[in-house]
Design an enzyme around this catalytic site. Structure first.
Site, PDB file in Angstrom:
ATOM      1  N   LYS A 198       0.850  -1.194   0.000  1.00  0.00           N
ATOM      2  CA  LYS A 198       0.000   0.000   0.000  1.00  0.00           C
ATOM      3  C   LYS A 198       0.887   1.245   0.000  1.00  0.00           C
ATOM      4  O   LYS A 198       1.705   1.429   0.891  1.00  0.00           O
ATOM      5  CB  LYS A 198      -0.929   0.021   1.212  1.00  0.00           C
ATOM      6  CG  LYS A 198      -1.922   1.167   1.145  1.00  0.00           C
ATOM      7  CD  LYS A 198      -2.816   1.217   2.357  1.00  0.00           C
ATOM      8  CE  LYS A 198      -3.856   2.314   2.185  1.00  0.00           C
ATOM      9  NZ  LYS A 198      -3.255   3.614   1.843  1.00  0.00           N
TER      10      LYS A 198
ATOM     11  N   GLU B  43       3.124   1.114   5.070  1.00  0.00           N
ATOM     12  CA  GLU B  43       1.782   1.382   5.582  1.00  0.00           C
ATOM     13  C   GLU B  43       0.907   0.137   5.652  1.00  0.00           C
ATOM     14  O   GLU B  43       0.019   0.041   6.491  1.00  0.00           O
ATOM     15  CB  GLU B  43       1.096   2.452   4.722  1.00  0.00           C
ATOM     16  CG  GLU B  43      -0.193   2.959   5.322  1.00  0.00           C
ATOM     17  CD  GLU B  43      -0.844   4.054   4.493  1.00  0.00           C
ATOM     18  OE1 GLU B  43      -1.944   4.498   4.861  1.00  0.00           O
ATOM     19  OE2 GLU B  43      -0.254   4.455   3.479  1.00  0.00           O
TER      20      GLU B  43
END
Length: 319
Positions: A31, A178
């Protein structure tokens, strides 16, 4: 020059890893923490970048103009994320913020491109050589994207992992990333839809904070907290850590409102007064637990949400 269809980006639904029994039916991508962009390449050497909102952001990222010639006349619409990388090669949204919003100032955008270069992470192909790829399964669209061989100083097509979701998630946690995006291998591309066939899994951190102020809500929330201003204790003071405006139920908001009104004071309890319009200050005695995604370099919490009050803790316990 090809006429390209306008395509709204498909969105991922927040969630958790798919069940282990179906793990091999999903691909896992890192991500990225940046600005989503649909990339239009009509085949004449030009590039157009549209944000998720549909705004034209091409001029804000002049270093990505060279992507047009890199496709050698092949008309395409690609999906990706524009990021700014830190010294360890991780996407850093705080760095990217200095590049965003410069579409109306090409000269400044060019100067900033030298100081904070942008990088385009490509992860899907939506239209290629006059044909829509939207109905095709993810695996076929991904293969078409990889066949383009797009890698350069300012763009790349990172590898994905099929299956092994737990291992992939653990790897991103250890690397300080993330989280993951899980994409079902059989999924079609659904423009503008927040689909369950794409799942975003974020690493969540928690921290105990001291409430030092609040901002009243509006409308039906008049008189109730719209956001809490929170800080972290350190020797000799209370350092402002950000504002929290989500995560509580109506009942919890009401309880917090009552506690805040009783504790109201005239002076700011933080080391420095945060520039928050309409802030009200309280005695720094309420402790709460907050979830957040990452921190800024200044130590502020990014994407914080309220988790719970901690009546079992006093502010002095946090030093």
């Amino acid at each position: 020059m090809a006429t390209l269809p306008r395509i709204a980006p498909m969105l991922a639904t927040p969630g958790t890893l798919p069940p282990a029994a179906t793990d091999d039916q999903w691909a896992f991508e890192v991500k990225q923490d940046g600005q989503r962009a649909v990339v239009y390449l009509p085949g004449d050497g030009t590039v157009e970048l549209l944000a998720r909102s549909g705004a034209d952001i091409t001029a804000a990222y002049p270093e990505l103009a060279a992507l047009g010639p890199a496709l050698d006349g092949v008309p395409a619409v690609l999906d990706g994320e524009i990021v700014a990388l830190d010294s360890q090669g991780r996407s850093d949204f705080e760095r990217l913020q200095s590049r965003m919003g410069l579409s109306g100032s090409p000269a400044r955008a060019a100067r900033m491109a030298e100081r904070v270069p942008a990088h385009l992470v490509l992860f899907d192909a939506l239209f290629l050589r006059g044909t829509s790829l939207l109905p095709l399964p993810y695996t076929e669209r991904r293969a078409a994207l990889e066949d383009l061989g797009l890698g350069g100083a300012h763009w790349s097509t990172p590898a994905v992992v099929v299956g092994h979701g737990e291992e992939a998630l653990g790897m991103t946690r250890e690397a300080g990333l993330e989280g993951l995006i899980a994409k079902r291998l059989s999924s079609a591309y659904e423009p503008g839809v927040r689909a369950r066939t794409w799942i975003k899994i974020r690493h969540v951190h928690t921290v105990d904070v001291v409430v030092g102020g609040w901002v009243p809500g509006r409308g039906r929330l008049d008189g109730l907290p719209g956001a809490l201003l929170v800080g972290e204790r350190h020797e000799g003071g209370l350092r402002y850590a950000g504002n929290v405006g989500t995560g509580w139920s109506d009942a919890e908001r009401t309880t917090l409102g009552e506690l805040l009104r009783v504790a109201e004071i005239d002076t700011c309890p933080f080391d420095g007064v945060p520039p928050i319009a309409g802030a009200r200050w309280v005695l720094p005695r309420l402790v709460g637990e907050v979830r957040y995604a990452t921190r800024t370099r200044a130590g502020r919490l990014r994407q914080p949400s309220w988790h719970r009050l901690r009546p079992d803790l006093a502010p002095d316990d946090l030093e």
